[in-house]
Design a protein around this motif. Structure first.
Motif, PDB file in Angstrom:
ATOM      1  N   ALA A 118       0.845  -1.189   0.000  1.00  0.00           N
ATOM      2  CA  ALA A 118       0.000   0.000   0.000  1.00  0.00           C
ATOM      3  C   ALA A 118       0.884   1.243   0.000  1.00  0.00           C
ATOM      4  O   ALA A 118       1.955   1.264   0.612  1.00  0.00           O
ATOM      5  CB  ALA A 118      -0.909   0.001   1.225  1.00  0.00           C
ATOM      6  N   VAL A 119       0.431   2.265  -0.691  1.00  0.00           N
ATOM      7  CA  VAL A 119       1.114   3.548  -0.656  1.00  0.00           C
ATOM      8  C   VAL A 119       1.104   4.028   0.794  1.00  0.00           C
ATOM      9  O   VAL A 119       0.069   3.956   1.463  1.00  0.00           O
ATOM     10  CB  VAL A 119       0.391   4.568  -1.570  1.00  0.00           C
ATOM     11  N   PRO A 120       2.221   4.510   1.298  1.00  0.00           N
ATOM     12  CA  PRO A 120       2.234   5.003   2.676  1.00  0.00           C
ATOM     13  C   PRO A 120       1.243   6.155   2.863  1.00  0.00           C
ATOM     14  O   PRO A 120       1.026   6.958   1.951  1.00  0.00           O
ATOM     15  CB  PRO A 120       3.670   5.492   2.882  1.00  0.00           C
ATOM     16  N   ALA A 121       0.666   6.210   4.032  1.00  0.00           N
ATOM     17  CA  ALA A 121      -0.269   7.284   4.367  1.00  0.00           C
ATOM     18  C   ALA A 121      -0.079   7.633   5.835  1.00  0.00           C
ATOM     19  O   ALA A 121       0.331   6.789   6.637  1.00  0.00           O
ATOM     20  CB  ALA A 121      -1.709   6.853   4.112  1.00  0.00           C
ATOM     21  N   ASN A 123      -1.678  10.472   9.106  1.00  0.00           N
ATOM     22  CA  ASN A 123      -2.500  11.583   9.588  1.00  0.00           C
ATOM     23  C   ASN A 123      -1.648  12.587  10.339  1.00  0.00           C
ATOM     24  O   ASN A 123      -2.147  13.620  10.775  1.00  0.00           O
ATOM     25  CB  ASN A 123      -3.605  11.067  10.523  1.00  0.00           C
ATOM     26  N   ASP A 124      -0.382  12.270  10.507  1.00  0.00           N
ATOM     27  CA  ASP A 124       0.546  13.113  11.257  1.00  0.00           C
ATOM     28  C   ASP A 124       1.089  14.211  10.347  1.00  0.00           C
ATOM     29  O   ASP A 124       1.780  13.941   9.368  1.00  0.00           O
ATOM     30  CB  ASP A 124       1.680  12.250  11.807  1.00  0.00           C
ATOM     31  N   ARG A 125       0.776  15.448  10.691  1.00  0.00           N
ATOM     32  CA  ARG A 125       1.157  16.590   9.869  1.00  0.00           C
ATOM     33  C   ARG A 125       2.678  16.695   9.700  1.00  0.00           C
ATOM     34  O   ARG A 125       3.175  17.003   8.620  1.00  0.00           O
ATOM     35  CB  ARG A 125       0.581  17.855  10.497  1.00  0.00           C
ATOM     36  N   ASP A 126       3.429  16.433  10.769  1.00  0.00           N
ATOM     37  CA  ASP A 126       4.883  16.537  10.703  1.00  0.00           C
ATOM     38  C   ASP A 126       5.469  15.457   9.781  1.00  0.00           C
ATOM     39  O   ASP A 126       6.393  15.737   9.017  1.00  0.00           O
ATOM     40  CB  ASP A 126       5.498  16.429  12.106  1.00  0.00           C
ATOM     41  N   VAL A 127       4.936  14.259   9.869  1.00  0.00           N
ATOM     42  CA  VAL A 127       5.395  13.184   8.994  1.00  0.00           C
ATOM     43  C   VAL A 127       5.079  13.530   7.537  1.00  0.00           C
ATOM     44  O   VAL A 127       5.925  13.386   6.660  1.00  0.00           O
ATOM     45  CB  VAL A 127       4.764  11.826   9.376  1.00  0.00           C
ATOM     46  N   ALA A 128       3.871  14.030   7.291  1.00  0.00           N
ATOM     47  CA  ALA A 128       3.489  14.415   5.930  1.00  0.00           C
ATOM     48  C   ALA A 128       4.404  15.522   5.394  1.00  0.00           C
ATOM     49  O   ALA A 128       4.811  15.478   4.244  1.00  0.00           O
ATOM     50  CB  ALA A 128       2.034  14.874   5.907  1.00  0.00           C
ATOM     51  N   ALA A 129       4.739  16.481   6.235  1.00  0.00           N
ATOM     52  CA  ALA A 129       5.634  17.559   5.801  1.00  0.00           C
ATOM     53  C   ALA A 129       7.031  17.027   5.496  1.00  0.00           C
ATOM     54  O   ALA A 129       7.676  17.479   4.552  1.00  0.00           O
ATOM     55  CB  ALA A 129       5.705  18.654   6.869  1.00  0.00           C
ATOM     56  N   PHE A 130       7.470  16.021   6.260  1.00  0.00           N
ATOM     57  CA  PHE A 130       8.776  15.422   6.029  1.00  0.00           C
ATOM     58  C   PHE A 130       8.804  14.673   4.708  1.00  0.00           C
ATOM     59  O   PHE A 130       9.793  14.727   3.987  1.00  0.00           O
ATOM     60  CB  PHE A 130       9.136  14.485   7.183  1.00  0.00           C
ATOM     61  N   TRP A 131       7.704  13.966   4.391  1.00  0.00           N
ATOM     62  CA  TRP A 131       7.618  13.216   3.145  1.00  0.00           C
ATOM     63  C   TRP A 131       7.688  14.137   1.972  1.00  0.00           C
ATOM     64  O   TRP A 131       8.123  13.923   0.920  1.00  0.00           O
ATOM     65  CB  TRP A 131       6.365  12.371   3.069  1.00  0.00           C
TER      66      TRP A 131
END
Length: 131
Positions: A118-121, A123-131
């Motif tokens: 599965a494509v990584p997903a 809900n953590d804003r900091d993790v999303a910003a890092f990606w």
């Protein structure tokens, strides 16, 4: 690319409906581990030098089966699944919410591992910003 897990086989189709199973046998074989009556939507990707190489994926898709096998030996493919369209227990899943489909997708792929994932997903804003 859609992966169709049928009762006795697997079919891989482009968005245009072209059957590309023979060009992506390194994905079709592990897809036999999916439960029958599963249809996934995702992207076939090829990594070259640790990076996604879209031209390598295009070359594979446009190749004849013998050439595709040689390319697969050189650079095996991965499948980044981002949605479940049909589930063996729930049927057509397109009417379900994304969160419901995501849970079903993770359940279907659990224990299979690469090359189907599965494509990584997050809900953590900091993790999303890092990606």
């Amino acid at each position: 690319m859609a992966i169709w897990r049928l009762p006795d086989t697997v079919r891989l189709h482009t968005r245009a409906g072209r059957d590309v199973t023979s060009q992506w046998m390194d994905l079709a074989v592990p897809a036999m581990e999916l439960r029958a009556a599963t249809v996934l939507d995702g992207e076939a990707v090829v990594y070259v030098g640790g990076r996604v190489d879209f031209s390598a994926a295009q070359s594979r898709s446009a190749s004849r089966p013998a050439r595709a096998r040689a390319l697969a030996q050189l650079h095996p493919a991965s499948y980044a699944a981002f949605d479940v369209l049909q589930h063996p227990d729930h049927g057509d899943a397109r009417h379900l919410s994304y969160l419901q489909r995501r849970a079903l997708l993770r359940e279907l792929l659990e224990g299979l591992g690469p090359p189907l994932q599965a494509v990584p997903a997050t809900n953590d804003r900091d993790v999303a910003a890092f990606w």
